[in-house]
Design an enzyme around this catalytic site. Sequence first.
Site, short mmCIF file in Angstrom:
data_model
loop_
_atom_site.label_atom_id
_atom_site.label_comp_id
_atom_site.label_asym_id
_atom_site.label_seq_id
_atom_site.Cartn_x
_atom_site.Cartn_y
_atom_site.Cartn_z
CD GLU A 57 -0.49 -5.27 5.95
OE1 GLU A 57 -0.50 -5.85 4.84
OE2 GLU A 57 -0.76 -4.06 6.07
CB CYS B 141 -0.98 -0.05 1.18
SG CYS B 141 -2.32 1.16 1.01
CG HIS C 67 -3.31 -3.53 3.45
ND1 HIS C 67 -2.37 -2.81 4.13
CD2 HIS C 67 -3.97 -2.65 2.67
CE1 HIS C 67 -2.46 -1.53 3.81
NE2 HIS C 67 -3.43 -1.40 2.92
#
Lengths: 74, 224
Positions: free
Chosen positions: B198, B86, B196
Amino acid sequence: MKAQVLIRPKAGILDPQGIAVEQALPALGFGGVSNVRVGRLVELDVEDPEQLDAMCQKLLANPLIEDYEVLTSS
Amino acid sequence: MRFGVVQFPGSCDERDALAACETVDGAEAVILWHRDADLKDVDAIVVPGGFSFGDYLRVGAIAQFSPVMAAVIAFANNGGPVVGICNGFQVLCETGLLPGALLPNERRRFICRQVDVEVCSTETPFTRACTAGDVLSIPSKHQTGRYYAPEALLEQMEADGQVVFRYANDSNPNGSLNDIAGVCNTARNVVGLMPHPEHAVDARTGSDDALALFASLAQGLTHV
């Protein structure tokens, strides 16, 4: 020396901010507006105006997506 | 192995990135503060998401000149694996480590939703544990994620297989050219993506599809 740097989205690149403004104006009664593009203005005092172009290339603009124009006045 | 996660003023996903890196067996993950050019002997670097320096001037524009980034660029140019997520992707594009740029979303909205992401290349340190064609469910949350590269560059990137991730199943949320969600550099050791991963490492929070991406970073290292 006083300088102004005008930064614009490159021609042909979709500018969502410009579209938003263009759609808002008729709603406020302002007709006949088209091709709205929104950019940025950076104002600065510089001792060495020769450095302005490098400043634009390196930080103030991203030449891949933006055009810039430097205006100076003493 | 040891991961480093860069933290700028305005980063907001570094804690999830640390936790995601530590899903790899035996791995530890440490913060790399932006003012500190010491990379702490890490084996791989994640540049996480957020709003570094308030997105002032242009997304990623200021962060690219933080002291840590000079060290990250040297690490990348030496072949070290670097992943930008991002805002991290935006920063890596600004540094020139990755080609192209991220523009404001086509429909002017901040997007926050789960997207389907196809793995298009497994020849990167972030995807080598995947199979080409895998579709991963990963959250996406951004306002400036419309991938753009000039036509000639884009054609070259497609020909060279530098598109690593693509939005699948009509899930392109932002108007990215060619449905591009993530790319790599020509040397293939630097990867950036807007979604994302994560946030997709635990089924309890919606998806653990991205575990394979972090596991990939541990593969191929000689001193895991």
